[in-house]
Design a protein around this motif. Structure first.
Motif, PDB file in Angstrom:
ATOM      1  N   GLY A  28      24.206   1.634 -11.173  1.00 47.81           N
ATOM      2  CA  GLY A  28      24.302   1.302  -9.755  1.00 47.81           C
ATOM      3  C   GLY A  28      24.795  -0.114  -9.558  1.00 47.81           C
ATOM      4  N   VAL A  29      25.524  -0.351  -8.484  1.00 49.73           N
ATOM      5  CA  VAL A  29      26.016  -1.705  -8.228  1.00 49.73           C
ATOM      6  C   VAL A  29      24.971  -2.548  -7.494  1.00 49.73           C
ATOM      7  N   THR A  30      23.935  -1.895  -6.954  1.00 49.92           N
ATOM      8  CA  THR A  30      22.819  -2.585  -6.310  1.00 49.92           C
ATOM      9  C   THR A  30      21.553  -2.312  -7.110  1.00 49.92           C
ATOM     10  N   LYS A  31      20.772  -3.339  -7.368  1.00 52.73           N
ATOM     11  CA  LYS A  31      19.578  -3.196  -8.183  1.00 52.73           C
ATOM     12  C   LYS A  31      18.658  -2.126  -7.609  1.00 52.73           C
ATOM     13  N   GLY A  32      18.263  -1.195  -8.471  1.00 54.33           N
ATOM     14  CA  GLY A  32      17.361  -0.130  -8.050  1.00 54.33           C
ATOM     15  C   GLY A  32      18.061   1.109  -7.549  1.00 54.33           C
ATOM     16  N   ASP A  33      19.368   1.047  -7.324  1.00 57.05           N
ATOM     17  CA  ASP A  33      20.125   2.197  -6.822  1.00 57.05           C
ATOM     18  C   ASP A  33      20.854   2.837  -8.007  1.00 57.05           C
ATOM     19  N   HIS A  34      20.161   3.716  -8.731  1.00 58.27           N
ATOM     20  CA  HIS A  34      20.694   4.298  -9.963  1.00 58.27           C
ATOM     21  C   HIS A  34      21.378   5.627  -9.641  1.00 58.27           C
ATOM     22  N   ARG A  35      22.656   5.559  -9.325  1.00 56.89           N
ATOM     23  CA  ARG A  35      23.393   6.774  -8.947  1.00 56.89           C
ATOM     24  C   ARG A  35      23.794   7.612 -10.154  1.00 56.89           C
ATOM     25  N   ILE A  36      23.949   6.974 -11.301  1.00 61.85           N
ATOM     26  CA  ILE A  36      24.245   7.661 -12.547  1.00 61.85           C
ATOM     27  C   ILE A  36      23.453   6.976 -13.650  1.00 61.85           C
ATOM     28  N   GLU A  37      23.457   7.557 -14.840  1.00 62.52           N
ATOM     29  CA  GLU A  37      22.873   6.888 -15.996  1.00 62.52           C
ATOM     30  C   GLU A  37      23.910   5.941 -16.579  1.00 62.52           C
ATOM     31  N   GLY A  38      23.551   4.680 -16.692  1.00 59.10           N
ATOM     32  CA  GLY A  38      24.474   3.703 -17.236  1.00 59.10           C
ATOM     33  C   GLY A  38      23.897   3.010 -18.448  1.00 59.10           C
ATOM     34  N   VAL A  39      24.361   1.805 -18.694  1.00 63.20           N
ATOM     35  CA  VAL A  39      23.848   0.985 -19.796  1.00 63.20           C
ATOM     36  C   VAL A  39      23.559  -0.406 -19.253  1.00 63.20           C
ATOM     37  N   ASN A  40      22.916  -1.210 -20.066  1.00 59.68           N
ATOM     38  CA  ASN A  40      22.647  -2.593 -19.685  1.00 59.68           C
ATOM     39  C   ASN A  40      23.683  -3.481 -20.378  1.00 59.68           C
ATOM     40  N   SER A  41      24.758  -3.802 -19.673  1.00 54.70           N
ATOM     41  CA  SER A  41      25.821  -4.625 -20.257  1.00 54.70           C
ATOM     42  C   SER A  41      26.294  -5.611 -19.208  1.00 54.70           C
ATOM     43  N   ARG A  42      25.530  -6.691 -19.055  1.00 53.34           N
ATOM     44  CA  ARG A  42      25.825  -7.656 -18.002  1.00 53.34           C
ATOM     45  C   ARG A  42      26.204  -9.006 -18.603  1.00 53.34           C
ATOM     46  N   LEU A  43      27.218  -9.616 -18.032  1.00 50.41           N
ATOM     47  CA  LEU A  43      27.569 -10.986 -18.395  1.00 50.41           C
ATOM     48  C   LEU A  43      26.490 -11.916 -17.847  1.00 50.41           C
TER      49      LEU A  43
END
Length: 370
Positions: free
Chosen positions: A216-231
């Motif tokens: 999700g592009v907003t914290k807590g809004d998980h529209r799909i399963e993603g990964v944790n890959s943040r700069l």
């Protein structure tokens, strides 16, 4: 004279006040994850490479994986990649669910050979990943023609080619998306791991951003399963300080490469880098070839010149791909290059005297073996 392969500390000293202030500001504001520092870098980098959107992530390897997930790679899909590259290019194909299909490289430029791509295409092929290896642009005109003909996506691996140009256009501007690494030794390097993706497709940018941020592009809004890959904010702030210097650093690399070219021209047995017509090489690496590469590297080490082999084993022949059963005859150029390539020192702060020392050591080697 000692000549290191690269000198990251020398670069730091040229911009020390800016780097130190940027780090102090992140610490003072606790802007460690996402936030204004990351957004500012994404915006600035997109402008620098003429892209509409930049999605930052934790490292260059992640950027390739995230892009392929966003492009819809699924189990059984085939993705064509060059036989001569770093394994990030291909391990991420497998991680995304696809199958790696290797293609041989051009004999002179080390980039994927367009003349060999079509024979690799099957009904399962979905995309091509050209790598702008060592800072040399791949032949994007021919690659894009093949991709359009067969309705394939193109993901450009620009990890070593920040600001390189093909026929006047920046690399990364041809395919559906482009992957960048900011590993510390890259032409634009962080002080840790960092990466990014660029695209002109708004929908693709949103999917890549969601995948990189837990779906999700907003914290807590998980529209799909993603990964944790943040700069992280520290790396973003450091990169923002370095980014305005990238054009000058690129020009410095090109000047140093030209000095190498002139000095090595008359030395027997040394094959200098070839710059393809219409290409602007940015020399992340200055790679020569020699039939007695290992002996040359040992001789240079004895003269306190640090060199690196990028890469000692072409990808089809590393143990990770033994399952594919390839032989040297399958990829003659990549196979032949692996025992001959040698990367000489090159970095923006390198002096003319250091290059003279490297060249003198190479000349001593070649003359002794005539």
């Amino acid at each position: 004279m000692r000549v290191p392969f690269a000198d990251l500390h020398a670069q730091y000293l040229t911009i020390k006040s800016g780097i130190d202030a940027a780090i102090a500001d992140v610490i003072a504001t606790s802007a460690f994850i996402r936030g204004p520092k990351v957004q500012a870098f994404e915006d600035a980098f997109a402008r620098m490479v003429d892209a509409k959107y930049c999605v930052s992530c934790a490292n260059g390897t992640d950027s390739l994986y995230i892009a392929m997930r966003a492009l819809g790679v699924s189990r059984g899909d085939e993705v064509i990649a060059p036989a001569h590259s770093w394994i990030s290019t291909t391990e991420t194909i497998t991680q995304a669910g696809g199958n790696v299909v290797f293609c041989d490289t051009d004999a002179d430029t080390f980039t994927i050979d367009p003349a060999r791509i079509e024979e690799k295409i099957t009904p399962r092929t979905v995309g091509i990943i050209p790598v702008h290896l060592y800072g040399q642009p791949a032949d994007m005109e021919k690659i894009m023609q093949i991709a359009a003909k067969h309705r394939l996506w193109v993901l450009e691996d620009c990890a070593q080619a920040h600001l390189a140009r093909y026929k006047g256009r920046l690399v990364g501007s041809f395919g559906a998306a482009a992957s960048y690494s900011f590993y510390p030794g890259k032409n634009l390097g962080a002080m840790g791991d960092a990466g990014a993706l660029t695209t002109n497709d708004a929908g693709l940018a949103e999917r890549m951003a969601m995948l990189a941020r837990h779906g999700g592009v907003t914290k807590g809004d998980h529209r799909i399963e993603g990964v944790n890959s943040r700069l992280d904010g520290l790396q973003a702030a450091i990169l923002s300080v370095k980014l305005p210097h990238l054009p000058a650093w690129t020009s410095a690399r090109q000047r140093l490469a030209a000095q190498y070219d002139r000095a090595l021209a008359e030395l027997p047995g040394i094959t200098r880098p070839t710059v393809a017509a219409g290409c602007e090489h940015v020399y992340h690496l200055y790679v020569v070839r020699h039939e007695r590469r290992d002996e040359l590297a040992a001789h240079l080490a004895a003269r306190d010149v640090q060199t690196v082999v990028n890469y000692p084993v072409a990808l089809p022949f590393v143990p990770a791909y033994a399952r594919l059963g390839h032989t040297g005859a399958d990829f003659p150029n990549a196979y032949g290059h692996q025992s001959r390539v040698l990367s000489l020192p090159i970095f923006p702060e390198m002096t003319a005297e250091q290059i003279d020392w490297v060249v003198a050591a190479i000349a001593e080697f070649t003359q002794a073996r005539q």
